[in-house]
Design a protein around this motif. Sequence first.
Motif, PDB file in Angstrom:
ATOM      1  N   SER A   1      25.928   8.709  -2.799  1.00  0.00           N
ATOM      2  CA  SER A   1      25.853   7.553  -2.161  1.00  0.00           C
ATOM      3  C   SER A   1      24.508   6.492  -3.234  1.00  0.00           C
ATOM      4  CB  SER A   1      25.201   7.121  -1.252  1.00  0.00           C
ATOM      5  OG  SER A   1      23.949   7.813  -0.792  1.00  0.00           O
ATOM      6  N   LEU A   2      24.214   7.220  -4.571  1.00  0.00           N
ATOM      7  CA  LEU A   2      23.363   6.449  -5.112  1.00  0.00           C
ATOM      8  C   LEU A   2      24.025   6.382  -6.651  1.00  0.00           C
ATOM      9  CD1 LEU A   2      19.729   8.336  -5.069  1.00  0.00           C
ATOM     10  CD2 LEU A   2      20.674   6.121  -4.000  1.00  0.00           C
ATOM     11  N   ARG A   3      25.214   5.611  -6.573  1.00  0.00           N
ATOM     12  CA  ARG A   3      26.020   5.187  -7.911  1.00  0.00           C
ATOM     13  C   ARG A   3      25.431   4.289  -8.989  1.00  0.00           C
ATOM     14  NH1 ARG A   3      28.961   5.560  -3.365  1.00  0.00           N
ATOM     15  NH2 ARG A   3      29.247   3.415  -3.389  1.00  0.00           N
ATOM     16  N   THR A   4      24.655   3.441  -8.319  1.00  0.00           N
ATOM     17  CA  THR A   4      23.983   2.373  -9.239  1.00  0.00           C
ATOM     18  C   THR A   4      22.719   1.965  -8.806  1.00  0.00           C
ATOM     19  OG1 THR A   4      24.338   0.636  -7.504  1.00  0.00           O
ATOM     20  CG2 THR A   4      26.339   1.095  -8.791  1.00  0.00           C
ATOM     21  N   PRO A   5      21.902   1.325  -9.760  1.00  0.00           N
ATOM     22  CA  PRO A   5      20.432   1.217  -9.651  1.00  0.00           C
ATOM     23  C   PRO A   5      20.306   0.242  -8.231  1.00  0.00           C
ATOM     24  CG  PRO A   5      20.996   0.808 -11.998  1.00  0.00           C
ATOM     25  CD  PRO A   5      22.451   0.965 -11.126  1.00  0.00           C
ATOM     26  N   ALA A   6      21.387  -0.512  -7.979  1.00  0.00           N
ATOM     27  CA  ALA A   6      21.096  -1.158  -6.769  1.00  0.00           C
ATOM     28  C   ALA A   6      21.269  -0.278  -5.426  1.00  0.00           C
ATOM     29  CB  ALA A   6      22.520  -2.127  -6.601  1.00  0.00           C
ATOM     30  N   ASP A   7      22.133   0.608  -5.576  1.00  0.00           N
ATOM     31  CA  ASP A   7      22.140   1.628  -4.611  1.00  0.00           C
ATOM     32  C   ASP A   7      20.656   2.395  -4.318  1.00  0.00           C
ATOM     33  OD1 ASP A   7      24.797   1.405  -4.254  1.00  0.00           O
ATOM     34  OD2 ASP A   7      25.376   2.860  -5.423  1.00  0.00           O
ATOM     35  N   LEU A   8      20.158   2.629  -5.451  1.00  0.00           N
ATOM     36  CA  LEU A   8      18.830   3.327  -5.547  1.00  0.00           C
ATOM     37  C   LEU A   8      17.772   2.534  -4.834  1.00  0.00           C
ATOM     38  CD1 LEU A   8      16.642   5.442  -6.307  1.00  0.00           C
ATOM     39  CD2 LEU A   8      16.630   4.797  -8.593  1.00  0.00           C
ATOM     40  N   ASP A   9      17.620   1.116  -5.257  1.00  0.00           N
ATOM     41  CA  ASP A   9      17.032   0.161  -4.703  1.00  0.00           C
ATOM     42  C   ASP A   9      16.870   0.107  -3.349  1.00  0.00           C
ATOM     43  OD1 ASP A   9      14.782  -1.739  -5.711  1.00  0.00           O
ATOM     44  OD2 ASP A   9      16.186  -3.349  -5.021  1.00  0.00           O
TER      45      ASP A   9
ATOM     46  N   ALA B   1      18.706   4.596 -16.392  1.00  0.00           N
ATOM     47  CA  ALA B   1      17.772   5.676 -16.899  1.00  0.00           C
ATOM     48  C   ALA B   1      16.902   6.021 -15.766  1.00  0.00           C
ATOM     49  CB  ALA B   1      16.781   5.194 -17.979  1.00  0.00           C
ATOM     50  N   GLU B   2      16.469   5.143 -14.869  1.00  0.00           N
ATOM     51  CA  GLU B   2      15.873   5.222 -13.778  1.00  0.00           C
ATOM     52  C   GLU B   2      16.433   6.201 -12.730  1.00  0.00           C
ATOM     53  OE1 GLU B   2      12.309   3.182 -11.737  1.00  0.00           O
ATOM     54  OE2 GLU B   2      14.395   2.120 -11.114  1.00  0.00           O
ATOM     55  N   LEU B   3      17.926   5.509 -12.669  1.00  0.00           N
ATOM     56  CA  LEU B   3      18.611   6.254 -11.871  1.00  0.00           C
ATOM     57  C   LEU B   3      18.925   7.670 -12.169  1.00  0.00           C
ATOM     58  CD1 LEU B   3      20.626   5.989  -9.312  1.00  0.00           C
ATOM     59  CD2 LEU B   3      22.360   4.986 -10.831  1.00  0.00           C
ATOM     60  N   ARG B   4      19.266   7.809 -13.438  1.00  0.00           N
ATOM     61  CA  ARG B   4      19.387   9.345 -13.956  1.00  0.00           C
ATOM     62  C   ARG B   4      18.168  10.262 -13.760  1.00  0.00           C
ATOM     63  NH1 ARG B   4      21.752   6.129 -17.984  1.00  0.00           N
ATOM     64  NH2 ARG B   4      19.972   6.674 -19.224  1.00  0.00           N
ATOM     65  N   SER B   5      17.174   9.551 -13.850  1.00  0.00           N
ATOM     66  CA  SER B   5      16.018  10.569 -13.655  1.00  0.00           C
ATOM     67  C   SER B   5      15.723  10.965 -12.180  1.00  0.00           C
ATOM     68  CB  SER B   5      14.590  10.006 -14.135  1.00  0.00           C
ATOM     69  OG  SER B   5      14.209   8.965 -13.460  1.00  0.00           O
ATOM     70  N   VAL B   6      15.962   9.939 -11.244  1.00  0.00           N
ATOM     71  CA  VAL B   6      15.996  10.303  -9.924  1.00  0.00           C
ATOM     72  C   VAL B   6      17.185  11.166  -9.659  1.00  0.00           C
ATOM     73  CG1 VAL B   6      16.323   9.196  -7.556  1.00  0.00           C
ATOM     74  CG2 VAL B   6      14.849   7.911  -9.073  1.00  0.00           C
ATOM     75  N   LYS B   7      18.120  11.121 -10.159  1.00  0.00           N
ATOM     76  CA  LYS B   7      19.345  12.114  -9.719  1.00  0.00           C
ATOM     77  C   LYS B   7      18.948  13.502 -10.054  1.00  0.00           C
ATOM     78  CE  LYS B   7      23.134   9.309  -9.407  1.00  0.00           C
ATOM     79  NZ  LYS B   7      24.780   8.967  -9.702  1.00  0.00           N
ATOM     80  N   ARG B   8      18.204  13.567 -11.458  1.00  0.00           N
ATOM     81  CA  ARG B   8      17.843  15.001 -11.861  1.00  0.00           C
ATOM     82  C   ARG B   8      16.718  15.634 -10.799  1.00  0.00           C
ATOM     83  NH1 ARG B   8      18.383  12.305 -16.756  1.00  0.00           N
ATOM     84  NH2 ARG B   8      15.885  11.856 -16.729  1.00  0.00           N
ATOM     85  N   LEU B   9      15.818  14.529 -10.269  1.00  0.00           N
ATOM     86  CA  LEU B   9      14.931  14.994  -9.121  1.00  0.00           C
ATOM     87  C   LEU B   9      15.592  15.399  -8.040  1.00  0.00           C
ATOM     88  CD1 LEU B   9      11.995  15.261  -8.325  1.00  0.00           C
ATOM     89  CD2 LEU B   9      12.243  12.766  -7.549  1.00  0.00           C
ATOM     90  N   ARG B  10      16.670  14.692  -7.632  1.00  0.00           N
ATOM     91  CA  ARG B  10      17.231  15.173  -6.406  1.00  0.00           C
ATOM     92  C   ARG B  10      17.866  16.376  -6.558  1.00  0.00           C
ATOM     93  NH1 ARG B  10      22.480  11.361  -5.199  1.00  0.00           N
ATOM     94  NH2 ARG B  10      22.994  12.310  -6.943  1.00  0.00           N
ATOM     95  N   SER B  11      18.522  16.965  -7.577  1.00  0.00           N
ATOM     96  CA  SER B  11      19.075  18.216  -7.693  1.00  0.00           C
ATOM     97  C   SER B  11      17.843  19.286  -7.725  1.00  0.00           C
ATOM     98  CB  SER B  11      19.839  18.268  -9.275  1.00  0.00           C
ATOM     99  OG  SER B  11      20.809  17.359  -9.146  1.00  0.00           O
ATOM    100  N   LEU B  12      16.786  18.966  -8.536  1.00  0.00           N
ATOM    101  CA  LEU B  12      15.653  19.695  -8.482  1.00  0.00           C
ATOM    102  C   LEU B  12      15.013  20.154  -6.812  1.00  0.00           C
ATOM    103  CD1 LEU B  12      13.658  21.447 -10.163  1.00  0.00           C
ATOM    104  CD2 LEU B  12      12.154  19.377 -10.500  1.00  0.00           C
TER     105      LEU B  12
END
Length: 182
Positions: A27-35, A52-63
Amino acid sequence: MLFAPDTEVALRSVVNLINTAANGEDSLRTPADLDAFLDAEEFTGTRAGNEAELRSVKRLRSLLASLWSADESTAAKTVNQLLTEARALPQLVKHDHWDWHLHATMPEAPLADRMGTEAAMAIIDVIRSKEMDRMRVCAADDCDAVVLDLSRNRSKRYCDTGNCANRAHVAAYRARKAASAE
C-alpha cells in the motif's frame, strides 16, 4: 501499561509500516501513499516526498519486518545498526499535542533515518524488557501480517489488517458444530 506511551506509539507505527506490505499487497506504491501513511501516523519532521525517500522507507520496512522473527541478539545488532547509521543523539522533546518523549534525530534528518531511529528506540525497550515474544506474525494460515501483543495476558494472536480473527473464530465454530452433529 507495559511500555512508555511513546514507545507503544512507535511500536504500533512500526507494525503499521510493516503491514503496508502484508499478504503480497504493497500500500506504499507512491510518494503520496507514503505521505498519507505518515499523516495517519502523525509523523513529524521534513519530508522529501520523492521516489528516493519512498525506496528508503521500503528498505527500512523490510529491515524492521525481519525483527519480528529475529532472536534477541540479532534484533539488538539491527537496532544498533539503525542508531549508528542515523547518528542518533537522544533528546527529550515536547511538541504539538505530544507530552515529553524522545527524539533521537533532528527533524531535518532523512525520513528513513528518523523512522528507523524511532523504531529502534522503541524496540530497545522491548529487548531490555525481555518482551520479544510480544512481536508475532498473525496466526491465520493465509496471513503474513505482523502483530504486536500489548495485552496483559499475552493472548493477541491475529493481526488488525483484515478479518483474520473473525475468520478463524467462524471456522472453529463451524468445526465444533460439524463435530457435534456427527
